[in-house]
Design a protein around this motif. Sequence first.
Motif, PDB file in Angstrom:
ATOM      1  N   ASN A   1       0.819  -1.213   0.000  1.00 52.31           N
ATOM      2  CA  ASN A   1       0.000   0.000   0.000  1.00 52.31           C
ATOM      3  C   ASN A   1       0.849   1.258   0.000  1.00 52.31           C
ATOM      4  O   ASN A   1       0.514   2.247  -0.665  1.00 52.31           O
ATOM      5  CB  ASN A   1      -0.939   0.000   1.206  1.00 52.31           C
ATOM      6  CG  ASN A   1      -2.151  -0.895   1.006  1.00 52.31           C
ATOM      7  OD1 ASN A   1      -2.857  -0.780   0.008  1.00 52.31           O
ATOM      8  ND2 ASN A   1      -2.396  -1.793   1.937  1.00 52.31           N
ATOM      9  N   LEU A   2       1.959   1.236   0.703  1.00 51.76           N
ATOM     10  CA  LEU A   2       2.845   2.400   0.744  1.00 51.76           C
ATOM     11  C   LEU A   2       3.553   2.590  -0.593  1.00 51.76           C
ATOM     12  O   LEU A   2       3.764   3.723  -1.044  1.00 51.76           O
ATOM     13  CB  LEU A   2       3.860   2.251   1.881  1.00 51.76           C
ATOM     14  CG  LEU A   2       3.265   2.295   3.298  1.00 51.76           C
ATOM     15  CD1 LEU A   2       4.343   2.023   4.345  1.00 51.76           C
ATOM     16  CD2 LEU A   2       2.601   3.652   3.558  1.00 51.76           C
ATOM     17  N   VAL A   3       3.903   1.482  -1.238  1.00 46.44           N
ATOM     18  CA  VAL A   3       4.496   1.564  -2.579  1.00 46.44           C
ATOM     19  C   VAL A   3       3.500   2.194  -3.546  1.00 46.44           C
ATOM     20  O   VAL A   3       3.849   3.056  -4.357  1.00 46.44           O
ATOM     21  CB  VAL A   3       4.916   0.166  -3.085  1.00 46.44           C
ATOM     22  CG1 VAL A   3       5.292   0.220  -4.560  1.00 46.44           C
ATOM     23  CG2 VAL A   3       6.102  -0.359  -2.277  1.00 46.44           C
TER      24      VAL A   3
ATOM     25  N   LYS B   1      11.710   4.468   6.901  1.00 47.75           N
ATOM     26  CA  LYS B   1      11.612   5.427   8.015  1.00 47.75           C
ATOM     27  C   LYS B   1      10.245   5.353   8.681  1.00 47.75           C
ATOM     28  O   LYS B   1      10.134   5.399   9.910  1.00 47.75           O
ATOM     29  CB  LYS B   1      11.868   6.840   7.497  1.00 47.75           C
ATOM     30  CG  LYS B   1      13.305   7.105   7.106  1.00 47.75           C
ATOM     31  CD  LYS B   1      13.489   8.523   6.571  1.00 47.75           C
ATOM     32  CE  LYS B   1      14.929   8.764   6.144  1.00 47.75           C
ATOM     33  NZ  LYS B   1      15.117  10.143   5.579  1.00 47.75           N
ATOM     34  N   GLN B   2       9.192   5.233   7.880  1.00 47.52           N
ATOM     35  CA  GLN B   2       7.836   5.205   8.426  1.00 47.52           C
ATOM     36  C   GLN B   2       7.581   3.947   9.241  1.00 47.52           C
ATOM     37  O   GLN B   2       6.876   3.985  10.260  1.00 47.52           O
ATOM     38  CB  GLN B   2       6.820   5.319   7.294  1.00 47.52           C
ATOM     39  CG  GLN B   2       5.374   5.381   7.769  1.00 47.52           C
ATOM     40  CD  GLN B   2       4.425   5.812   6.660  1.00 47.52           C
ATOM     41  OE1 GLN B   2       4.773   6.612   5.817  1.00 47.52           O
ATOM     42  NE2 GLN B   2       3.216   5.279   6.670  1.00 47.52           N
TER      43      GLN B   2
ATOM     44  N   THR C   1      15.708  -4.277   4.242  1.00 50.49           N
ATOM     45  CA  THR C   1      14.518  -5.068   4.569  1.00 50.49           C
ATOM     46  C   THR C   1      13.346  -4.702   3.673  1.00 50.49           C
ATOM     47  O   THR C   1      12.629  -5.579   3.160  1.00 50.49           O
ATOM     48  CB  THR C   1      14.128  -4.860   6.042  1.00 50.49           C
ATOM     49  OG1 THR C   1      15.186  -5.310   6.884  1.00 50.49           O
ATOM     50  CG2 THR C   1      12.860  -5.636   6.384  1.00 50.49           C
ATOM     51  N   VAL C   2      13.156  -3.400   3.452  1.00 48.79           N
ATOM     52  CA  VAL C   2      12.052  -2.945   2.597  1.00 48.79           C
ATOM     53  C   VAL C   2      12.252  -3.426   1.160  1.00 48.79           C
ATOM     54  O   VAL C   2      11.318  -3.898   0.513  1.00 48.79           O
ATOM     55  CB  VAL C   2      11.924  -1.407   2.638  1.00 48.79           C
ATOM     56  CG1 VAL C   2      10.898  -0.930   1.599  1.00 48.79           C
ATOM     57  CG2 VAL C   2      11.513  -0.947   4.028  1.00 48.79           C
ATOM     58  N   ASN C   3      13.474  -3.313   0.667  1.00 47.79           N
ATOM     59  CA  ASN C   3      13.756  -3.762  -0.703  1.00 47.79           C
ATOM     60  C   ASN C   3      13.526  -5.266  -0.856  1.00 47.79           C
ATOM     61  O   ASN C   3      13.065  -5.734  -1.903  1.00 47.79           O
ATOM     62  CB  ASN C   3      15.187  -3.402  -1.092  1.00 47.79           C
ATOM     63  CG  ASN C   3      15.344  -1.933  -1.419  1.00 47.79           C
ATOM     64  OD1 ASN C   3      14.411  -1.300  -1.916  1.00 47.79           O
ATOM     65  ND2 ASN C   3      16.509  -1.376  -1.148  1.00 47.79           N
ATOM     66  N   THR C   4      13.852  -6.013   0.191  1.00 47.96           N
ATOM     67  CA  THR C   4      13.613  -7.460   0.170  1.00 47.96           C
ATOM     68  C   THR C   4      12.124  -7.749   0.099  1.00 47.96           C
ATOM     69  O   THR C   4      11.672  -8.610  -0.668  1.00 47.96           O
ATOM     70  CB  THR C   4      14.216  -8.131   1.419  1.00 47.96           C
ATOM     71  OG1 THR C   4      15.625  -7.924   1.429  1.00 47.96           O
ATOM     72  CG2 THR C   4      13.925  -9.624   1.417  1.00 47.96           C
ATOM     73  N   HIS C   5      11.343  -7.019   0.909  1.00 45.40           N
ATOM     74  CA  HIS C   5       9.888  -7.183   0.884  1.00 45.40           C
ATOM     75  C   HIS C   5       9.324  -6.834  -0.494  1.00 45.40           C
ATOM     76  O   HIS C   5       8.423  -7.508  -1.002  1.00 45.40           O
ATOM     77  CB  HIS C   5       9.227  -6.297   1.945  1.00 45.40           C
ATOM     78  CG  HIS C   5       9.257  -6.883   3.332  1.00 45.40           C
ATOM     79  ND1 HIS C   5       8.713  -8.110   3.618  1.00 45.40           N
ATOM     80  CD2 HIS C   5       9.744  -6.394   4.500  1.00 45.40           C
ATOM     81  CE1 HIS C   5       8.871  -8.369   4.911  1.00 45.40           C
ATOM     82  NE2 HIS C   5       9.497  -7.334   5.468  1.00 45.40           N
ATOM     83  N   ARG C   6       9.838  -5.784  -1.114  1.00 48.29           N
ATOM     84  CA  ARG C   6       9.348  -5.372  -2.435  1.00 48.29           C
ATOM     85  C   ARG C   6       9.605  -6.465  -3.470  1.00 48.29           C
ATOM     86  O   ARG C   6       8.734  -6.782  -4.296  1.00 48.29           O
ATOM     87  CB  ARG C   6      10.025  -4.068  -2.879  1.00 48.29           C
ATOM     88  CG  ARG C   6       9.561  -2.855  -2.122  1.00 48.29           C
ATOM     89  CD  ARG C   6      10.304  -1.607  -2.557  1.00 48.29           C
ATOM     90  NE  ARG C   6       9.863  -1.141  -3.860  1.00 48.29           N
ATOM     91  CZ  ARG C   6       9.568   0.132  -4.125  1.00 48.29           C
ATOM     92  NH1 ARG C   6       9.663   1.051  -3.179  1.00 48.29           N
ATOM     93  NH2 ARG C   6       9.196   0.486  -5.329  1.00 48.29           N
TER      94      ARG C   6
END
Length: 212
Positions: A159-161, A172-173, A180-185
């Motif tokens: 949803n944030l993407v 940051k949010q 970690t975020v890039n892995t999730h993406r």
Amino acid sequence: MLNFTELKIVHIDDHLLFAQGIYSLLGNETFIEKLVHAENFQQGLSISSKLQPDLILLDYFLPDSNGLDSLRHLKAVCQESKVIILTMETNPEVMKKCQGAGAIGFLPKSISKKELLDAIKNAMSNIPTFYFLLPISHSTQRPQSRLNILSKREKQIANLVAEGLTSSEIAKQLFLSDLTVNTHRRNLIQKLGLKNSAQLVAFIQNLKYSES
């Protein structure tokens, strides 16, 4: 009501009863200027080359052409036309090949009128609509049900993407690392059968529109 006017649509399908059903669904829509039916590929190609329609609804199974070849010929002759595959085919590999050949949608013939109108709106906004993105055992699931394979964190990041946030902003949010975020993406794109973040954004926005 769609925010488009005077659309020209060609529907290519050899099943007359189904074609009549499409006409009954779309024939009275005020945003459609012209809706033309072709009963085989050669007829559809001839009509489309002259009309240069905004949208082509194409059956994958035609008596005189392979579905993928039909798509490629149409895109070569009508480069500006959007093409939605409307079919009984449920093989996700076929869907991916059609996607790679330029189709902006791949829909089952069992869809409702609202789903068809949603797909047309998406197509004219350059937003793809593909229903068969999971393995074939799940191929009849609608887009919303595909989210069931995602974790709560993955849904949150998706949803944030879709809201346009970068990986750093998401990190940051959510108090996570960029890695970690890039892995999730990457996991999101792989699980949903997409190719990149742009398709992920379109997929989520498509869900939000259909829920509104």
